[in-house]
Design an enzyme around this catalytic site. Structure first.
Site, mmCIF file in Angstrom:
data_model
loop_
_atom_site.group_PDB
_atom_site.id
_atom_site.type_symbol
_atom_site.label_atom_id
_atom_site.label_comp_id
_atom_site.label_asym_id
_atom_site.label_seq_id
_atom_site.Cartn_x
_atom_site.Cartn_y
_atom_site.Cartn_z
ATOM 1 N N GLY A 149 -4.492 -1.755 5.311
ATOM 2 C CA GLY A 149 -3.760 -2.886 4.743
ATOM 3 C C GLY A 149 -4.342 -4.225 5.151
ATOM 4 N NE ARG A 150 -5.599 -3.497 11.450
ATOM 5 C CZ ARG A 150 -4.947 -2.358 11.534
ATOM 6 N NH1 ARG A 150 -3.825 -2.184 10.846
ATOM 7 N NH2 ARG A 150 -5.398 -1.361 12.273
ATOM 8 C CD GLU A 164 9.545 -5.814 6.883
ATOM 9 O OE1 GLU A 164 9.334 -4.682 6.387
ATOM 10 O OE2 GLU A 164 9.285 -6.100 8.058
ATOM 11 C CG HIS A 171 -3.957 -35.590 17.748
ATOM 12 N ND1 HIS A 171 -4.088 -36.782 18.420
ATOM 13 C CD2 HIS A 171 -5.007 -35.524 16.894
ATOM 14 C CE1 HIS A 171 -5.157 -37.426 17.965
ATOM 15 N NE2 HIS A 171 -5.740 -36.676 17.044
ATOM 16 C CE LYS A 198 5.781 -0.813 8.873
ATOM 17 N NZ LYS A 198 4.797 -0.168 8.027
ATOM 18 C CD GLU A 212 -1.012 -4.173 11.760
ATOM 19 O OE1 GLU A 212 0.048 -4.808 11.804
ATOM 20 O OE2 GLU A 212 -1.481 -3.738 10.706
ATOM 21 C CE LYS A 228 -3.471 2.249 2.798
ATOM 22 N NZ LYS A 228 -4.184 2.268 4.055
HETATM 23 O O1 F6P Z 1 2.536 -4.140 9.873
HETATM 24 C C1 F6P Z 1 2.290 -2.796 9.637
HETATM 25 C C2 F6P Z 1 1.726 -2.566 8.271
HETATM 26 O O2 F6P Z 1 1.617 -1.211 8.060
HETATM 27 C C3 F6P Z 1 0.404 -3.280 8.080
HETATM 28 O O3 F6P Z 1 -0.659 -2.583 8.571
HETATM 29 C C4 F6P Z 1 0.393 -3.505 6.622
HETATM 30 O O4 F6P Z 1 -0.523 -4.479 6.283
HETATM 31 C C5 F6P Z 1 1.832 -3.909 6.384
HETATM 32 O O5 F6P Z 1 2.584 -3.097 7.272
HETATM 33 C C6 F6P Z 1 2.333 -3.748 4.976
HETATM 34 O O6 F6P Z 1 2.264 -2.426 4.527
HETATM 35 P P1 F6P Z 1 2.375 -2.045 3.000
HETATM 36 O O7 F6P Z 1 1.236 -2.682 2.286
HETATM 37 O O8 F6P Z 1 2.301 -0.558 2.973
HETATM 38 O O9 F6P Z 1 3.680 -2.567 2.482
#
Ligand code: F6P
Length: 544
Positions: free
Chosen positions: A267-268, A213, A384, A512, A353, A207
């Protein structure tokens, strides 16, 4: 319009619930006393039956929980949510993932502008893209049909799509899906090891298009790709999904290969948007539409049903009862289908979150519990693994059991065994096994009175462990859409009642920022940033 901001602990119903929580709730006795308990505490909505009668509640508790929802102004809050009010106040944004699946007559507006037309145009672009990839009309740079699709994203840009793709594996087209999320290079290289750049499509989903990452992984993947192809070939094998169009262009992705997202979708909760492109490619555009339709059905149920017959509202209230009044710290999600193995990790982000907050909407520290810990695994595997603790441990763990009337491959022998376990576990958790029963059982096995006395305490099950059974007809894109939307709304309701902002995530942002400073310390000769002595020594050890 803002959401009401009142501490729930001051509500009359909260105080009533506090005093009710001192009562004993014996499920066996409650069932014996009320032959209509199942009818009173269950809801059926089309193909989904929710039986919440095996919960530690009686009529009085249920009625006070419903009053709590009223006092928290839930009705108005639901209206604000669906109408696009900026209820994510700390980020100044609306929360409109529901608009991504709404039909024209339910459409919403943001800043006075209707969003339906825009949403539909992105959806059409997604569907066309997915259809062209699946038919082979859209080819790779090498002129070949794609065989694999890789989603590169993390958090909401990974967990939702991955959970759905896994859940709908039965409906998959012939393109194999993969997910790269962790910045762990081993995860990336292990995935790439099996892929052919000539036939692999990469979807970079972020987003913000600034997540460390995802960008690190995307760069590594592009470098790998460029060992076999040229920069000009990137446009055929890479697409991006983001709100940050200029950053995507800087990365070198063709403008026509960019699928926009919206800042009014968290995002979530974004799997319904272009972030779900891997879903549309993997299971086809028709199934993706069915997923959206199912979610919209649940949206309508949530928007229009009276609270006592409203599935997300009831689930949310039960969660609050356990979390705030009976001292439970977590809740388990146990789907009786292997297809839903990623549901718990997905719900962990969606719920934790969102509602892992300790400051209320007025900016004050809360003096009550908020977000619960969510965890789980499919049954019967989980039986189990950790069920021992639910049956005989010291913790109260209310659990959702999700089962299906029909299996997908039609092996009824297996399905009956699977579902026998589903039913038997909730019954065993509730009924337990009394001293008398254990005694009789051991006597039948021919044990001596002394042996019986020694073994007895270990074999007694207290029972009275609460469960909610969700029984759904079949796992289809539509029923899955409903299920996920149901949990989304449960999270919303709990956030409203806890008087917190559910749609920001400042806590994650701190991690972050710190990671970026720490990376500089790792990569330079000296450690410039101030760390505690433990962290400094660990860094020195790592660097040595
Ligand atoms: O974990 C924090 C967060 O901002 C989430 O809310 C989001 O889903 C994720 O990082 C990834 O963010 P982006 O889609 O901006 O890479």
């Amino acid at each position: 319009m803002s959401l009401q901001s009142l501490p729930p602990v001051n509500f009359k119903s909260w105080k009533e619930l506090e005093s009710l929580s001192k009562h004993k709730f014996e499920l066996n006795a409650l069932f014996n006393a009320n032959p209509k308990r199942f009818q009173e505490f269950s809801i059926q909505n089309e193909d989904i039956l929710v039986d919440f009668s095996k919960n530690l509640i009686d009529e009085e508790v249920f009625s006070q929980l419903l009053k709590l929802a009223e006092e928290a102004d839930l009705k108005k809050s639901i209206k604000s949510y669906f109408e696009g009010d900026k209820i994510n106040e700390t980020e100044g944004r609306a929360v409109l993932h529901t608009a991504l699946r709404s039909s024209e007559n339910n459409s919403a507006t943001v800043d006075g502008k209707e969003v339906y037309t825009d949403v539909q145009s992105v959806l059409t672009k997604m569907k066309t893209f997915a259809d062209q990839v699946n038919s082979g009309e859209r080819k790779s740079y090498a002129g070949k049909k794609f065989t694999d699709v890789v989603n590169i994203g993390i958090g909401g840009s990974d967990l939702g799509p991955q959970m759905i793709v896994d859940a709908l594996a039965y409906y998959q087209e012939d393109i194999k899906p993969h997910f790269i999320s962790n910045v762990d290079g081993d995860h990336v290289l292990e995935t790439l090891k099996h892929l052919n750049p000539e036939t692999t499509l990469f979807l970079i989903v972020s987003k913000s298009f600034s997540t460390q990452e995802t960008l690190t992984n995307a760069n590594t993947v592009r470098d790998w790709f460029l060992k076999s192809a040229t920069q000009a070939d990137v446009k055929d094998n890479f697409v991006a999904v983001s709100t940050n169009i200029s950053a995507v262009e800087d990365f070198g992705i063709d403008t026509e290969n960019i699928f926009p997202m919206y800042d009014w979708v968290g995002g979530r909760f974004s799997l319904w948007s272009a972030a779900g492109l891997s879903i549309a490619v993997s299971v086809g555009s028709g199934n993706f539409q069915d997923l959206l339709d199912g979610a919209e059905d649940m949206d309508q149920h949530f928007k229009t049903s009276e609270f006592e017959h409203n599935i997300p509202v009831v689930l949310a209230l039960l969660g609050i009862w356990y979390n705030n009044f009976l001292g439970a710290e977590s809740e388990a999600i146990i789907p009786y289908t292997q297809y839903l193995q990623k549901l718990a990790p997905y719900l962990q982000q969606a719920s934790m979150e969102s509602n892992g907050k300790s400051v209320d909407r007025a900016g004050n520290k809360v003096n009550y519990q908020t977000g619960t810990i969510v965890w789980g695994e499919p049954g019967t595997n989980s039986q189990h693994a950790f069920f021992q603790l639910i049956h005989q441990g010291t913790k109260l763990i209310p659990s959702d059991f999700i089962g299906f009337k029909k299996s997908l491959h039609g092996n009824s022998k297996h399905h009956d065994i699977l579902m026998a376990n589903y039913f038997a576990q909730t019954e065993a958790l509730m009924k337990g096994k009394s001293e008398d029963e254990v005694h009789a059982e051991l006597e039948n096995q021919g044990l001596s009175p002394e042996e019986i006395q020694n073994l007895l305490p270990f074999k007694v099950f207290e029972g009275n462990k609460p469960t909610t059974s969700l029984l759904i007809d079949t796992l289809t894109p539509k029923s899955l859409g409903k299920l996920v939307s149901m949990y989304e709304h449960k999270i919303f309701v709990q956030g409203v009642i806890w008087n917190i902002f559910s749609y920001d995530q400042w806590g994650v942002e701190l991690g972050k920022q710190l990671a970026e400073n720490t990376l500089r310390d790792i990569q330079s000769d000296t450690i410039e940033n101030q760390h505690d002595s433990s962290t400094t020594e660990l860094l020195n050890y790592y660097k040595s």
